[in-house]
Design an enzyme around this catalytic site. Structure first.
Site, short mmCIF file in Angstrom:
data_model
loop_
_atom_site.label_atom_id
_atom_site.label_comp_id
_atom_site.label_asym_id
_atom_site.label_seq_id
_atom_site.Cartn_x
_atom_site.Cartn_y
_atom_site.Cartn_z
N GLY B 474 46.69 35.73 9.89
CA GLY B 474 47.81 35.93 8.97
C GLY B 474 48.99 35.09 9.36
N ALA B 517 49.71 29.13 17.85
CA ALA B 517 50.14 27.97 17.07
C ALA B 517 50.39 26.75 17.94
CB ALA B 517 51.39 28.32 16.28
N PRO B 624 58.42 26.30 8.39
CA PRO B 624 59.46 27.32 8.30
C PRO B 624 59.11 28.48 7.37
CG PRO B 624 60.18 25.25 7.30
CD PRO B 624 58.88 24.97 7.98
N GLN B 630 56.31 35.41 9.82
CA GLN B 630 55.99 36.10 11.08
C GLN B 630 57.20 36.84 11.60
OE1 GLN B 630 53.22 35.34 13.94
NE2 GLN B 630 53.06 33.18 13.48
N GLU B 697 55.74 36.81 18.49
CA GLU B 697 56.17 38.02 19.17
C GLU B 697 57.68 38.09 19.40
OE1 GLU B 697 53.43 37.91 22.52
OE2 GLU B 697 52.00 39.07 21.35
#
Lengths: 209, 737
Positions: B474, B517, B624, B630, B697
């Protein structure tokens, strides 16, 4: 015979009564079965995304599993199988429902629309396109349910169906941000795309209302 | 490619495709319901049998007997396997648990049996005919009660730190400090509650097994399952092209993969099954609750002189502690420090990774403590954090941060949020019946470097195909890999096909720990360099000067279409990124500030978050649009941590009572207001050739504390026991004016 089996027998007798069947909207001749018995199979005929479908199904098959396992329409998702998460939202005769809480046999002669019936890659529904434009999803698992819910929501507002957040029941219905969020709250998104979903739905609702 | 020295200028810096808000290339499949998840592989597996998992109904003890006779007689049943039919299967990667096999029960809803039947309904019905007898021991499940049995413990993910991490003389400095704080905070157990439950379809062909499963890190699942089954890795193929969320839960193989594989072997049929939603909270993993003690000593002008942070935590025997003290090591400067953890034994679901493990619960506590200290000092909470910024590792002052812009996060956040409009005295801001509060917190999370491989092929038609076992949970992996390939090869992103989540592809970092990523795109960067060389060689161009732009390869006065290089056959670049010591030489981390405004009903204590802002320093932002998603997703999870999420323990039987999405409350649409996100533009050449860092995170770090601090600002009630539910406010609410 222990108490559990006695209960099963009683339940079967109860449910075999014609009044109970009428209440449950089950096809006639259906009896509940014990866990160790062969389940009755009945024929269900309904229209799925515009196509007439005739299935012979175990009466325990939910609408959700009929779609996913029997018709291979896996766009409708199973997140909890308990009516908690909304990932299985589909339209039944234009009304949004949790397909996991509904037995397939209860939908004889209904018209069901799933995410696959709204649009497909290359020919997306405006709501599907808006979800991409606003990045209104991440993992994508709740997304079909969110989109089906959002499409139904716009229609509810058009029809003047009130919600818990509706302030004035006599005024013309509008889709404020609070109203939108209240009406979408049956669809959980753990990736947390809510504010993007609100933007996407607002845009489409603005064009359709 | 080994990345051992900071990156210079490279093709990514052009930012013609990378760094642009490209919409998800897999978006149309997801919004149309045509992206196939693990349980939906009708395309690959026809006529599967269905499995249903039976969970233990004790938390601790042994299974004496399991009666499957009735289940075996039930219609459609093909097999009923029990845990007593097998020896204990070897635990997988990063876990101590035997997922199946043997008599020992270590937590509630541990899998004890599997029914396989022709249909889902038959398997479910037959499973209810199974009965088990246990020899039950009293479960240990009350963290506060087990505190006296807790032992000092090391940090699994910070093995270089001493178990008791002391710098300077904490006790003396704390005693001498003119302003001190000494408080206790608790954070509850959390469950990931990803929308797609764990699910696996398994099919054997001879001694070769294929599973379609929901995995964050394909290679971890492959290695864990191969080890459990005792088969060679080469004989196991794992496919996970689409994953319905994970948040750490799907880092590890769970019972679904093992049992589907066993069921398929026994029945000689492909088997699919899900770890049913009600089994996940107790039968999966959890973010372990903590009891933390924080002691701070400061000078009157707000310089921290002493930081003490202890976290108590409980887990299964042999499992590890939730490293709530991890962020405290590096977040603020202070010459005297005392950081430690103790671990008690609890017979609950295994405590393991959940989004921002360590940082999330640590900052939930620590960033309230900083707010409390600010108030004691009469210093603005933003300013207090700025005054205690450090540009070096407090343990090793010669070790600098590769890039640290926490102060800028705080300043930009305060400016954008209108922090100056906040009244520091609690209960001073009102809007009708609502008390209004503003709160903030800082965030911190390490940037992790993990080797990652990829393959890129220039096809004969001029298109590019990227293949790696990397996953997209996701996060937008499909899209950023397409952007990376497009930038490196000088073509538009729509000329790139990305194929993910297949163990037959080069092994990648996988998705977790916000390392996906940066590492996966860096692995692809390395593969692209080898492809560029192959292209130059084929075209007879100088690889040292060849530029890839506008669909062409340009060297000197020659300009050749890229596609021409593959006319004689596809060209392949296959490489991986590995790392030198740059993460030891420098602290690599991400930073953030979180701001929240909350309204609290003065009569009912009902809390509504009104707006949120995050300012994030995470190196180069690769996309972006997906990065922002996220961040807002993490902020949403933070609202859950602050206001509603908690697994409730039944201390008599040792299980989480609210083990479904009805009882375990996560934020819904109505809970989430407008959210704003600002990414600072500070590419970090020390992190990788992409100059990016983790993003998944950091967006969660500090959110819950910012909201807790806002509740305090609104009401004057300091809740140190998460979640902040209205019952914790009601009897203390200020009198209505």
């Amino acid at each position: 015979m222990d108490e559990t089996n006695a209960f099963e027998v009683n339940r079967r007798k109860l449910m075999a009564g014609s009044a109970a069947l009428a209440t449950l909207n089950l096809p006639s001749g259906v009896e509940a079965q014990a866990l160790d018995e062969e389940a009755p199979r009945v024929v269900v005929t309904f229209t799925i995304n515009g196509h007439l479908q005739r299935l012979q199904l175990d009466t325990r098959v939910t609408l959700l599993d009929a779609l996913r396992e029997h018709l291979h329409l896996t766009g409708t998702k199973k997140g909890c199988d308990h009516g908690h998460c909304g990932a299985c939202t589909v339209l039944a005769n234009g009304i949004r429902i949790n397909a996991c809480l509904s037995l397939a046999v209860m939908h004889d002669s209904d018209e069901i629309t799933t995410i696959e019936g709204l649009g497909r890659p290359g020919a997306l529904h405006p709501m599907q396109a808006a979800f991409i434009e606003y990045d209104a999803f991440q993992c994508g698992y709740c997304t079909p349910g969110q989109i089906c819910s959002a499409v139904a929501l716009v229609d509810e507002v058009k029809r003047g169906v009130p919600s818990h957040a509706t302030g004035d029941l006599t005024a013309p219905m509008t889709l404020s941000n609070v109203e939108l969020r209240e009406r979408m709250s049956g669809n959980i998104c753990r990736c947390g795309a809510y504010s993007n979903i609100a933007d996407a739905v607002s845009k489409v609702a603005g064009e359709m209302l | 490619m080994k990345f051992a020295t900071p990156a210079g200028e490279n093709p990514i810096d052009r930012l013609t495709v990378v760094g642009q808000p490209l919409r998800r290339i897999d978006g149309a499949r997801k919004v149309s319901g045509t992206a196939p998840y693990a349980y939906e592989r009708h395309d690959a597996v026809t006529d599967p049998a269905y499995g249903w998992i039976v969970g233990a109904t004790i938390a601790r003890g042994r299974v004496k007997r399991i009666d499957v006779a009735a289940a075996l007689r039930a219609p459609g049943v093909l097999a009923a396997l029990t845990t007593l039919d097998f020896g204990a299967f070897k635990p997988g990667f990063r876990t101590t648990l035997h997922l199946f096999g043997g008599a020992e029960i270590r937590h509630y809803h541990q899998a004890i049996a599997l029914v396989v039947a022709e249909t889902f309904e038959q398997a479910r019905a037959a499973a209810h005919l199974i009965s088990a007898e246990y020899e039950s021991a009293s479960p240990r499940c009350d963290l506060a009660r087990e505190a006296s049995n807790a032992e000092p413990t090391a940090d699994r993910d910070g093995p270089d730190y001493p178990v008791v991490d002391r710098i300077g003389d904490f006790e003396a400095a704390f005693a001498a400090a003119p302003v001190t704080l000494d408080e206790r905070y608790t954070t509850p157990d959390h469950t990931h509650a990803m929308m797609e439950p764990h699910a696996t379809t398994a099919a054997w062909q001879g001694d070769k097994l294929t599973i379609w499963t929901s995995a964050q890190v394909v290679s971890w699942h492959r290695d864990s399952l191969a080890a459990a089954l005792g088969i060679a890795k080469e004989n196991l193929r794992v496919e996970a092209p689409f994953i319905g969320g994970g948040f750490g839960a799907k880092l590890l193989m769970r019972a679904d993969a093992l049992l589907a594989s066993l069921g398929a072997r026994v029945t000689r049929r492909p088997v699919k099954l899900t770890l049913q939603r009600p089994l996940i909270a107790n039968g999966g993993t959890r973010r372990a609750g903590t009891i933390q003690r924080i002691r701070l000593g400061a000078t009157r002008d707000g310089r921290l002189t002493a930081i003490g942070h202890h976290s108590l935590n409980g887990n299964l025997e042999g499992a590890f502690a939730e490293a709530a003290i991890a962020p405290t090591r590096l977040m603020y400067g202070a010459p005297n420090r005392d950081l430690s953890m103790t671990l008690a034994t609890l017979d609950l679901a295994e405590g393991n990774d959940m989004r921002a493990p360590g940082e999330a619960p640590g900052l939930m506590a620590f960033e309230i403590a900083m707010d409390e200290l600010a108030e004691k000092l009469g210093i603005d909470p933003v300013e207090l954090r700025i005054r205690n910024d450090t540009q070096v590792d407090p343990r090793s002052p010669r070790r600098r941060f590769s890039g640290r812009h926490l102060v800028e996060c705080l300043q930009v956040g305060a400016e954008r949020f209108g922090w100056s409009r906040r009244h520091p005295a609690p209960g001073s801001m009102r809007d009708g019946r609502w008390l209004i509060g503003m709160g903030m917190a800082a965030g911190f999370r390490l940037n992790l470097l993990v080797p990652s491989g990829a393959r890129i092929r220039l096809e004969r038609d001029g298109r590019l195909t990227v293949e790696t076992d990397m996953t997209d949970i996701g996060t937008g992996t499909y899209t950023i890999l397409a952007q990376t390939a497009a930038e490196m090869m000088g073509v538009p992103a729509d000329r790139v096909t990305v194929r993910l989540g297949d163990s037959s592809f080069p092994q990648s970092a996988g998705s977790g720990g916000q390392f996906g990523a940066n590492n996966a795109t860096s692995g692809l960067y390395a593969a692209c360099l080898t492809l560029r060389d192959a292209v130059s060689a084929r075209l007879g161009l100088d690889p040292g000067t060849a530029e890839f732009a506008g669909g062409d390869v340009i060297s000197g006065d020659r300009r050749v279409p890229l596609a021409q290089a593959a006319e004689g056959g596809a060209l392949v670049g296959d490489d991986q990124i590995t790392y030198g010591d740059l993460d030891k030489e420098f602290v690599q981390a991400t930073f953030g500030s979180q701001f929240a405004e909350i309204a609290v009903d003065q009569f009912t204590g009902e809390m509504r978050v009104r707006r949120m802002l995050a300012v994030i320093d995470a190196g180069r932002v690769l996309n972006p649009l997906t990065a922002r998603s996220q961040a807002i997703g993490a902020m949403t999870m933070g609202v859950g941590s602050a206001l509603m999420e908690a697994l409730a323990v039944d201390k008599r039987y040792g299980f989480f009572v609210n083990h479904d999405l009805g009882g375990y409350e996560v934020p819904v649409h109505a809970d989430i207001p407008r959210q704003d996100v600002v990414f600072l533009d500070h590419p970090d050449p020390v992190s990788s050739p992409m100059k990016a860092k983790g993003i998944g995170e950091i967006g969660l770090c500090g959110v819950a504390a910012a909201i807790a601090n806002a509740v305090y600002n609104a009401t004057g009630i300091r809740v140190r026991d998460y979640p902040i539910t209205l019952d914790k406010l009601l009897d203390k609410m200020p009198r209505a004016a």
